[in-house]
Design an enzyme around this catalytic site. Structure first.
Site, PDB file in Angstrom:
ATOM      1  N   GLU A 165      45.525  44.238  35.438  1.00  0.00           N
ATOM      2  CA  GLU A 165      44.283  43.473  35.396  1.00  0.00           C
ATOM      3  C   GLU A 165      43.222  44.099  34.502  1.00  0.00           C
ATOM      4  OE1 GLU A 165      42.517  42.235  39.030  1.00  0.00           O
ATOM      5  OE2 GLU A 165      44.100  40.783  39.441  1.00  0.00           O
ATOM      6  N   GLU A 223      44.488  34.661  33.955  1.00  0.00           N
ATOM      7  CA  GLU A 223      44.329  35.996  33.386  1.00  0.00           C
ATOM      8  C   GLU A 223      43.571  35.943  32.065  1.00  0.00           C
ATOM      9  OE1 GLU A 223      48.180  37.713  33.110  1.00  0.00           O
ATOM     10  OE2 GLU A 223      48.363  38.097  35.255  1.00  0.00           O
ATOM     11  N   GLU A 247      48.590  46.607  39.762  1.00  0.00           N
ATOM     12  CA  GLU A 247      47.518  45.654  39.546  1.00  0.00           C
ATOM     13  C   GLU A 247      46.372  46.259  38.748  1.00  0.00           C
ATOM     14  OE1 GLU A 247      47.496  42.553  40.052  1.00  0.00           O
ATOM     15  OE2 GLU A 247      49.230  42.264  41.365  1.00  0.00           O
ATOM     16  N   ARG A 282      37.316  31.137  41.285  1.00  0.00           N
ATOM     17  CA  ARG A 282      38.004  30.927  42.559  1.00  0.00           C
ATOM     18  C   ARG A 282      37.887  29.455  42.918  1.00  0.00           C
ATOM     19  NH1 ARG A 282      41.771  34.605  43.090  1.00  0.00           N
ATOM     20  NH2 ARG A 282      41.014  36.728  43.480  1.00  0.00           N
ATOM     21  N   ALA A 325      42.741  43.417  42.093  1.00  0.00           N
ATOM     22  CA  ALA A 325      43.469  43.185  43.340  1.00  0.00           C
ATOM     23  C   ALA A 325      44.719  42.372  43.069  1.00  0.00           C
ATOM     24  CB  ALA A 325      42.574  42.459  44.345  1.00  0.00           C
TER      25      ALA A 325
END
Length: 222
Positions: free
Chosen positions: A112, A158, A108, A79, A91
């Site tokens: 993910e 990703e 998602e 992040r 998320a």
């Protein structure tokens, strides 16, 4: 004091929750791909006016995916604003026009972590920081998991994503130790434990979402 609070000159008569904070004027400061910043002039109790800076956000969903061994699926990702990697729930943003939040959550979860779920319910709705943003997340509980295959990454972020299954109680311990700090993850994990232990009952997956953000999507960009 609210981060947006204005100063008042002299005493203000109490309105005891009856005042309407009408917007008198509004102007855009910045409009980007995933947020907008606007500046509003608002009618305040006592007849005054105050400036409110509001960050508009498309909203998001997160998923507590709980398997048959009482393990929750977590993702570890970098992040940039915090400058480190965080453990979070699968998320995603509500950034597809007209897409239902539950459909976003299903998509998602598949994209993910390569999972589908048979049972869906709502754990909590989280207002991230209502003093200055309409950002809100809906956190779902997903059970009856099955593998659907994790797709090849289409972005650098990703490609860097790490997926792990952690015992729910261990994940809750990580909340209290400060290892897990992401707001939807914190609230979702605590709520999931309460549901599992019979201390709470989740809502329908189609439950009304009163505070779902809509202003940014109405701009035609979300």
């Amino acid at each position: 004091m609210s981060p947006n609070a204005g100063s008042a000159e002299g005493p203000v008569n109490r309105t005891d929750g009856r005042h309407r904070f009408d917007t008198l004027s509004s102007s855009d400061v910045y409009v980007g791909a995933i947020l907008a910043l606007r500046s509003d002039e608002v009618a305040m109790p006592g007849g005054g006016r105050s400036r409110r800076e509001v960050v508009e956000h498309p909203g998001a969903v997160a998923v507590v995916a709980l398997d048959e061994h009482d393990r929750v699926v977590l993702v570890h990702q970098y992040r940039y604003p915090l400058g480190r990697r965080l453990w979070e729930l699968p998320a995603g943003l509500l950034d597809v026009a007209g897409e239902d939040p539950l459909h976003t959550a299903r998509r998602e979860l598949a994209e993910e972590v390569g999972l589908a779920a048979q049972e869906w319910s709502v754990l909590v709705d989280v207002a991230a920081s209502p003093g200055f943003t309409d950002q809100a997340e809906r956190v779902y509980l997903a059970r009856g998991l099955s593998e659907v295959g994790r797709p090849e990454p289409v972005s650098d972020e990703e490609a860097d994503l790490v997926v792990r299954r952690m015992e729910l109680d261990r994940a809750v311990e990580a909340v209290f130790s400060g290892e897990i700090v992401n707001a939807p993850a914190v609230s979702g994990l605590l709520a999931a434990q309460a549901v599992r232990d019979g201390r709470a009952v989740p809502r329908s997956s189609e439950a009304e979402w009163t505070d779902r953000p809509r202003r940014f999507a109405a701009r035609g960009r979300g």
